[in-house]
Design a protein around this motif. Structure first.
Motif, short mmCIF file in Angstrom:
data_model
loop_
_atom_site.label_atom_id
_atom_site.label_comp_id
_atom_site.label_asym_id
_atom_site.label_seq_id
_atom_site.Cartn_x
_atom_site.Cartn_y
_atom_site.Cartn_z
N CYS A 1 -0.78 -6.21 6.67
CA CYS A 1 -0.50 -7.35 7.19
C CYS A 1 -0.92 -8.33 6.68
O CYS A 1 -1.53 -9.72 6.77
N CYS B 1 -6.63 -4.74 13.40
CA CYS B 1 -6.25 -3.89 14.18
C CYS B 1 -6.31 -2.20 13.78
O CYS B 1 -6.63 -1.46 14.48
N CYS C 1 -1.44 -0.84 10.83
CA CYS C 1 -0.83 -1.16 9.58
C CYS C 1 -1.48 -1.21 8.53
O CYS C 1 -1.09 -1.00 7.40
S1 FES Z 1 -4.44 -5.10 11.24
FE1 FES Z 1 -3.45 -5.22 12.99
S2 FES Z 1 -1.42 -5.39 12.20
FE2 FES Z 1 -2.51 -5.21 10.48
#
Ligand code: FES
Length: 122
Positions: A81, A48, A51
């Motif tokens: 992450c 996503c 982070c």
């Molecule tokens: S890419 Fe989604 S929390 Fe790290």
């Protein structure tokens, strides 16, 4: 014997800096949280970009960062992450949605989210 590295994080949202010791075989985000650090995250599996950070110095390894285009990796962005430290590191948090918008543009950011590999075009 596992090496561990020192990871300094500049949190641009809170104006704070903290240093954490991160073993080479643990995800950086997870290690930081275990030491009481709070960083933005959402999916926790490299998809996503919530982070994402900019790497200011040092090396890390992020083979599972499928949400980050090769071009942005080359520019020094990383997804904490799914990143392992490979040296002492200094990173700073991104502006809100910075990486997402660099990859998908504002059109997608308004809700037309597509899953799959990001387009890697200028
Ligand atoms: S890419 Fe989604 S929390 Fe790290």
């Amino acid at each position: 014997m596992t090496n561990s590295y020192s990871v300094r994080i500049h949190n641009r949202q809170t104006g704070t800096e903290h240093t954490f010791q991160v073993p080479e075989d643990r995800y950086i985000l997870h290690s930081v949280e275990n030491q009481g650090g709070a960083l933005p995250f959402s999916c926790r599996n490299g998809a996503c970009t919530t982070c994402a950070v900019r790497v200011l110095s040092g090396d890390l390894y992020q083979p599972e960062a499928v949400g980050l285009s090769p071009k942005l990796r080359e520019k020094g962005y990383a997804l904490l992450c799914v990143s392992y430290a490979r040296s002492d590191l200094e990173v700073e948090t991104q502006d809100e949605d910075e990486v997402y918008e660099l990859q998908f543009g504002r059109y997608f950011a308004r809700g037309k989210v597509r899953f799959g590999l990001p387009l890697d075009e200028d």
